[in-house]
Design an enzyme around this catalytic site. Structure first.
Site, PDB file in Angstrom:
ATOM      1  N   ASP A 194      -3.774   2.268  -5.350  1.00 27.52           N
ATOM      2  CA  ASP A 194      -2.301   2.522  -4.515  1.00 27.52           C
ATOM      3  C   ASP A 194      -1.835   1.223  -4.414  1.00 27.52           C
ATOM      4  OD1 ASP A 194      -4.193   3.141  -2.412  1.00 27.52           O
ATOM      5  OD2 ASP A 194      -2.511   4.298  -1.392  1.00 27.52           O
ATOM      6  N   GLU A 195      -2.740  -0.107  -4.279  1.00 25.94           N
ATOM      7  CA  GLU A 195      -2.576  -1.282  -3.030  1.00 25.94           C
ATOM      8  C   GLU A 195      -2.427  -2.557  -4.220  1.00 25.94           C
ATOM      9  OE1 GLU A 195      -6.066  -1.601   0.226  1.00 25.94           O
ATOM     10  OE2 GLU A 195      -6.115  -0.202  -0.407  1.00 25.94           O
ATOM     11  N   ASP A 209       1.430  -0.842  -0.130  1.00 28.20           N
ATOM     12  CA  ASP A 209       0.120   0.001  -0.541  1.00 28.20           C
ATOM     13  C   ASP A 209       1.194   1.037  -0.094  1.00 28.20           C
ATOM     14  OD1 ASP A 209      -1.563   1.591   0.581  1.00 28.20           O
ATOM     15  OD2 ASP A 209      -2.647   0.702   2.230  1.00 28.20           O
TER      16      ASP A 209
HETATM   17  P1  TTP Z   1      -5.278   5.356   0.330  1.00 28.33           P
HETATM   18  O1  TTP Z   1      -4.021   4.384   0.680  1.00 28.33           O
HETATM   19  O2  TTP Z   1      -6.802   4.767   1.489  1.00 28.33           O
HETATM   20  O3  TTP Z   1      -4.902   6.578   1.234  1.00 28.33           O
HETATM   21  P2  TTP Z   1      -3.012   7.019   1.472  1.00 28.33           P
HETATM   22  O4  TTP Z   1      -1.954   6.328   0.048  1.00 28.33           O
HETATM   23  O5  TTP Z   1      -3.594   8.273   0.839  1.00 28.33           O
HETATM   24  O6  TTP Z   1      -2.675   7.184   2.591  1.00 28.33           O
HETATM   25  P3  TTP Z   1      -2.275   5.839   2.936  1.00 28.33           P
HETATM   26  O7  TTP Z   1      -0.848   5.744   3.402  1.00 28.33           O
HETATM   27  O8  TTP Z   1      -2.322   5.953   4.669  1.00 28.33           O
HETATM   28  O9  TTP Z   1      -1.798   4.587   2.924  1.00 28.33           O
HETATM   29  O10 TTP Z   1      -5.655   5.782  -0.606  1.00 28.33           O
HETATM   30  C1  TTP Z   1      -4.804   5.706  -1.435  1.00 28.33           C
HETATM   31  C2  TTP Z   1      -5.344   6.953  -2.598  1.00 28.33           C
HETATM   32  O11 TTP Z   1      -6.784   6.777  -2.747  1.00 28.33           O
HETATM   33  C3  TTP Z   1      -5.272   8.726  -1.616  1.00 28.33           C
HETATM   34  O12 TTP Z   1      -4.017   9.313  -1.934  1.00 28.33           O
HETATM   35  C4  TTP Z   1      -6.164   9.603  -1.815  1.00 28.33           C
HETATM   36  C5  TTP Z   1      -7.249   8.594  -2.894  1.00 28.33           C
HETATM   37  N1  TTP Z   1      -8.558   8.783  -2.008  1.00 28.33           N
HETATM   38  C6  TTP Z   1      -9.726   8.971  -2.664  1.00 28.33           C
HETATM   39  O13 TTP Z   1      -9.602   9.623  -3.822  1.00 28.33           O
HETATM   40  N2  TTP Z   1     -10.970   9.200  -1.768  1.00 28.33           N
HETATM   41  C7  TTP Z   1     -11.495   8.571  -0.378  1.00 28.33           C
HETATM   42  O14 TTP Z   1     -12.076   8.511  -0.054  1.00 28.33           O
HETATM   43  C8  TTP Z   1     -10.080   7.761  -0.168  1.00 28.33           C
HETATM   44  C9  TTP Z   1      -9.828   6.704   0.983  1.00 28.33           C
HETATM   45  C10 TTP Z   1      -8.393   7.427  -1.247  1.00 28.33           C
HETATM   46 MG    MG Z   2      -2.252   4.251   0.522  1.00 29.81          MG
END
Ligand code: TTP
Ligand code: MG
Length: 413
Positions: free
Chosen positions: A105-106, A10
């Site tokens: 992103d996962e 992730d």
């Molecule tokens: P996430 O993996 O949930 O968040 P992140 O990568 O920003 O942070 P973390 O380090 O906690 O993993 O989501 C991935 C991307 O998806 C995030 O950068 C922005 C987008 N996103 C949205 O646009 N809306 C949302 O509600 C969420 C949760 C994420």
């Molecule tokens: Mg993330």
């Protein structure tokens, strides 16, 4: 049999990290990625420097700037994020043939199959981390576990830049005091229902009998919860790359009689765009290039492409591009025999990217329509531009796959 090693990868603060990677001035600074500058708009994500001030995803921008007035707001660029994730996922696929894209992103990666470059999970995790750091200048968190449920849990335990390995023999100990909603698949609603019968931790969940759980949550739901409490997951890593990635999706339609009637042509075109868009969304694809094909009554066939500034999967977006190409061809007066439209340069799994509010409301509308059409048949709900058109009926009969038209949607722009 040896223990299976599943990795969950992730990206940390993904959108913000991509922005910091593209612009060195932003590195080390509190960065907010948002949709637009009005206070009603929300934070899509924030760099970890911004999170230190309490800024979180989903927070209104106004509140975020009160917490950190010197934060830097960047407008989201959907295609940039999708390109980055595609490059990362392609690299993951070089390590294992079994890679499942779980979100923008996962990804899950299974190190069990024969064709894996590396079998040791720690070695694989360090290789992934160093590649992402070297090529993209940001970090990711990796969880290793005997299955997807545990690997996902592990990746969230030490964010950012985390690396956590939960071995099979450690699962029960890790889960004992863990709040149930830390498990992927237990959302706020289920959490509430479980709390109602006194289950707040995975340890408590494990001590509830299968009989009790199936009585309360149904056969499937109860069994799933029973397994979750034990850290068991039967869900296998679904290889995204095993099917050759579709290069394009399109439809053509030969008219029942040649016509130069603009309304007639546009109606067919919209229906084709609807079909293409539905297929894209079904497979979780978005695309960047729209191709429009037209065959005239003398069988001359023209085809042109247009690259879009961002990824698309909605009929109205595809239609807009196709109509633009059509008008640029400058042959409105000629009788048309066949029309076709396709979308190419496809990316899978970039759906989460709707940052702009107007996009989000269109997305919700589109998803609702998809659900209705899935249930009752294609074109059960269709844009008024299709259903109102006097050109509608003959083409509808030719294009529909099942179901009957029962409603008109009057508010499609
Ligand atoms: P996430 O993996 O949930 O968040 P992140 O990568 O920003 O942070 P973390 O380090 O906690 O993993 O989501 C991935 C991307 O998806 C995030 O950068 C922005 C987008 N996103 C949205 O646009 N809306 C949302 O509600 C969420 C949760 C994420
Ligand atoms: Mg993330």
């Amino acid at each position: 049999m040896d223990e299976r090693h599943i990795l969950h990868i992730d990206m940390d603060a993904f959108f913000a990290s991509v922005e910091q990677s593209a612009n060195p001035f932003l590195r080390g600074k509190p960065v907010i990625v948002g949709g637009n500058r009005t206070l009603r708009s929300i934070v899509a994500t924030a760099s970890y420097e911004a999170r230190a001030f309490g800024i979180r995803t989903g927070m209104p921008l106004g509140q975020a700037f009160r917490l950190c007035p010197h934060a830097i707001l960047v407008m989201g660029d959907t295609s940039k994020y999708a390109d980055t994730s595609r490059r990362i996922f392609t690299f993951l696929n070089e390590i294992s043939p079994l890679v499942e894209i779980f979100s923008i992103d996962e990804a899950f990666l299974d190190l069990t199959p024969r064709g894996c470059l590396i079998r040791d999970p720690i070695e694989a995790a360090y290789l992934i981390k160093s590649m992402i750091r070297f090529d993209f200048h940001f970090t990711c968190s990796i969880g290793i576990g005997p299955n997807k449920l545990i690997a996902k849990l592990a990746s969230e335990m030490e964010k950012p830049d985390g690396l956590v390995w939960i071995r099979k023999k450690e699962v029960q100990g890790v889960l004992e005091k863990l709040p149930v909603d830390k498990l992927c698949g237990i959302g706020p609603h289920l959490k509430k229902r479980l709390a109602h019968i006194g289950i707040t931790t995975c340890g408590k969940l494990r001590r509830i009998s299968l009989k009790t759980l199936t009585k309360r949550f149904g056969i499937m739901g109860g069994r799933r919860l029973y397994q979750m409490g034990r850290g068991i997951s039967e869900s296998s890593v679904m290889p995204f790359f095993s099917e050759p990635l579709a290069k394009s999706m399109g439809h053509v339609h030969t008219l029942s009689h040649d016509t130069s009637d603009r309304e007639n042509i546009e109606t067919v075109l919209l229906m084709l765009c609807e079909k293409v868009a539905r297929r894209l969304r079904e497979k979780n694809f978005q695309g960047r290039v729209v191709t429009f094909v037209i065959r005239f009554s003398d069988f001359e066939t023209l085809s042109r492409q247009h690259a879009q500034p961002h990824l698309i999967d909605r009929a109205d977006e595809i239609l807009k591009a196709a109509l633009k190409i059509f008008s640029e061809m400058g042959c409105d007066h000629r009788a048309v025999r066949m029309l076709g439209v396709s979308v190419s340069n496809l990316v899978q799994g970039a759906r989460q990217l709707d940052l702009l509010e107007e996009d989000q409301s269109k997305r919700r509308l589109t998803e609702t329509l998809d659900e209705i059409n899935d249930k009752y048949g294609e074109f059960t709900m269709a844009p008024a531009a299709i259903t109102r058109s006097r050109a509608y009926e003959p083409h509808y009969d030719a294009l529909k796959t099942k179901g009957k038209l029962t409603h008109r949607l009057e508010t499609w722009d």
